[in-house]
Write an enzyme that holds these catalytic residues in place. Sequence first.
Site, short mmCIF file in Angstrom:
data_model
loop_
_atom_site.label_atom_id
_atom_site.label_comp_id
_atom_site.label_asym_id
_atom_site.label_seq_id
_atom_site.Cartn_x
_atom_site.Cartn_y
_atom_site.Cartn_z
N ASP A 128 164.20 -16.14 -28.88
CA ASP A 128 163.07 -16.65 -28.17
C ASP A 128 163.44 -18.35 -27.51
O ASP A 128 162.08 -17.86 -26.19
CB ASP A 128 161.63 -16.66 -29.31
N ASP A 208 159.09 -17.14 -23.00
CA ASP A 208 159.96 -17.27 -24.15
C ASP A 208 160.88 -16.58 -23.51
O ASP A 208 160.86 -16.07 -22.88
CB ASP A 208 159.10 -16.29 -25.24
N CYS A 359 166.65 -10.58 -32.39
CA CYS A 359 166.01 -11.42 -31.94
C CYS A 359 166.19 -12.76 -32.69
O CYS A 359 166.49 -13.66 -32.54
CB CYS A 359 164.61 -11.15 -32.60
O1 DAV Z 1 157.59 -4.78 -30.57
O2 DAV Z 1 156.65 -6.14 -31.34
C1 DAV Z 1 159.20 -7.59 -30.72
C2 DAV Z 1 160.11 -8.48 -30.06
C3 DAV Z 1 160.34 -9.58 -30.96
N1 DAV Z 1 161.01 -11.22 -30.45
C4 DAV Z 1 157.64 -6.01 -30.86
C5 DAV Z 1 158.60 -6.63 -30.15
#
Ligand code: DAV
Length: 374
Positions: A128, A208, A359
């Site tokens: 992020d 982000d 992530c």
């Molecule tokens: O699918 O809610 C989540 C991504 C987290 N970086 C989602 C996105």
Amino acid sequence: MNVRTPRKTKVTKAPDIDSYLSPVRSYNEWDPLEEVIVGVVEGAVVPPWDLITQATMPSHAASFFKKYGGKPFPKPMIEKATEELDGLVKLFKSLGITVKRPETINFEEECATPWWKSRGLYAAMPRDVLIVIGDTLIEAPMAWRTRYFEGYAYRKLAHTYFKQGARWLAAPKPSMANGFYDERYDSDRPYKRGKKQFPITEEEIAFDAADFVRFGRDILVQKSHVTNGLGIEWVRRHIGSEYRVHEVEFDDPHPMHIDTTIVPLAPGKILVNPEWVHKLPDMFKSWDVLVAPPPAKPFDSALYFSSDWLSLNMLSIDEKRVIVEKEEAPLIEALKKWGFEPIPIPFRNFYPFGGSVHCATTDVRRRGTLESYF
Ligand code: DAV
């Protein structure tokens, strides 16, 4: 007027980047991975239930945020997720990939700017905060107050990379004062007059890093609950004319981070989320579009920060091998059928922090060159 000339001037020339190998170098999501940053969950603090949290989080998560907002995540959650992150680190090392970890900040301590007070969040999701484009490490300005200082968890690493020859850009941070957020935003009405609505305004630069996805010279980005048009323009102007930044929009009504929507796996191969991707930009017309099967557990109430599509939040080691959560059986089968070699790992206890393997990482260096794939 008496102008004094300095006796000696020191002229330094920008180094010719081709003449040495920057430790930071990555052009896409699939070249062979050499070095990666893996987040940490120790010290993670639950955000308060405010405008920006409500706008983005699934509504079933309200009670979790109301109970724990501003307090540390429950210890058993931290311990189980830490074990899985340690497993990921071990896997990377066994594959010969260098692993770096961020520092933690005291996220529980109240922090302040001239405009507001908050607590921190975590250093669990380097994706992020940091993106590597070519030999440049870009630190995102973020859009949540809880994440205002998060970049400092990576500053020691960034300084080391800088001293070794990397370029490093830190984007201007928005004030995150009240006017930066749009009080009129209503999460029950994500579209108004056919246009997607966001809880942040266009007053100041915000993004982000995880709203960007790299395909060599072409970089795709979406506006989201944390990324605005000015943020996209800032990246476009700073990464140089050899890149083309394409703003795209998909059908996720509450977008935050593009890495559960489209997942490039190799040149000419892209995995898509069938719920949010009904049409790809024309540039993909000669690409194989792999339609992801639904997540193994269609509804998981322990996903406080995200949709159920964390299944797609996977990381490529190279054009064949991809790290996937081990219970995502339908996806693992589909990947095998398409000729990939999934590497399943346990990672479900990390999901409640808002992400999966993609992530939890930032790929710092992949072996490859700048290419055009379209
Ligand atoms: O699918 O809610 C989540 C991504 C987290 N970086 C989602 C996105």
